[in-house]
Design a protein around this motif. Structure first.
Motif: not given
Length: 151
Positions: A67-93
Motif C-alpha cells: 500500500a505504501l509503495t503504491a503511494a510512492g513511499i518506500e519503507v523499512k518495516i521492523t516487526v516486534e513481539h511484545y509480551p505484556t500482562q493482561l488482567y482478565v476482568s469480568p467485563d473482558l471475560f
C-alpha cells in the motif's frame, strides 16, 4: 488499515498486527479437553484472524508495504513481539462470551465458537476459561510493525 497516506506525514508509524494477536485457546490447558474438541476450538478462533472481509485482520506486513509503495513511499518495516500482562476482568471475560452488539458487523468470539462447537461444548469451554483466566493477570502477546519512511 487506512490506505490513504500522506507522503509528508509519514516518518515513523507503529501499527498493531491484529492478525498476529494472542490466541485465547493457547492460554488454556487443552489437555483437559478431548483432542477433537481442542482442534475445533483452535479452528474456530483461527477463523477470526483469517476472515478476508474483516478489515481488522485481513491484512499483514506485506500488505502495508504494498500500500505504501503504491503511494510512492518506500519503507523499512521492523516487526516486534511484545509480551505484556493482561488482567482478565469480568467485563473482558463477558465480552468474549456475549453476542456482538446489534450495531456491529463483527462477530463476537463466542459467535465464532458456535460455528464449530455445540452449545454444551461452548459451555464447557467457557467454564474452563472461567476457572483458568477470570480475575487473573495473564501473559499476553502483541505484535507491532514499525514502519520508517526511507528518504
Amino acid at each position: 488499515m487506512d490506505k490513504s497516506v500522506s507522503h509528508t506525514a509519514l516518518s515513523l508509524v507503529a501499527e498493531n498486527l491484529t492478525r498476529h494477536t494472542q490466541r485465547l485457546y493457547r492460554l488454556l490447558d487443552v489437555n483437559r479437553l478431548d483432542a477433537q474438541l481442542s482442534e475445533r476450538l483452535a479452528a474456530a478462533e483461527e477463523e477470526i484472524y483469517a476472515n478476508p472481509t474483516d478489515p481488522m485482520v485481513n491484512w499483514d506486513v506485506e500488505d502495508l508495504r504494498l500500500a505504501l509503495t503504491a503511494a510512492g513511499i518506500e519503507v523499512k518495516i521492523t516487526v516486534e513481539h511484545y509480551p505484556t500482562q493482561l488482567y482478565v476482568s469480568p467485563d473482558l471475560f463477558n465480552r468474549w462470551f456475549s453476542a456482538s452488539a446489534a450495531d456491529t458487523t463483527r462477530p463476537a468470539y463466542v459467535e465464532y465458537l458456535s460455528r464449530y462447537l455445540s452449545a454444551p461444548e461452548i459451555s464447557l469451554i467457557r467454564s474452563l476459561f472461567e476457572r483458568s483466566l477470570l480475575n487473573r493477570t495473564i501473559d499476553w502477546s502483541t505484535t507491532v510493525a514499525f514502519l520508517k519512511a526511507i528518504a
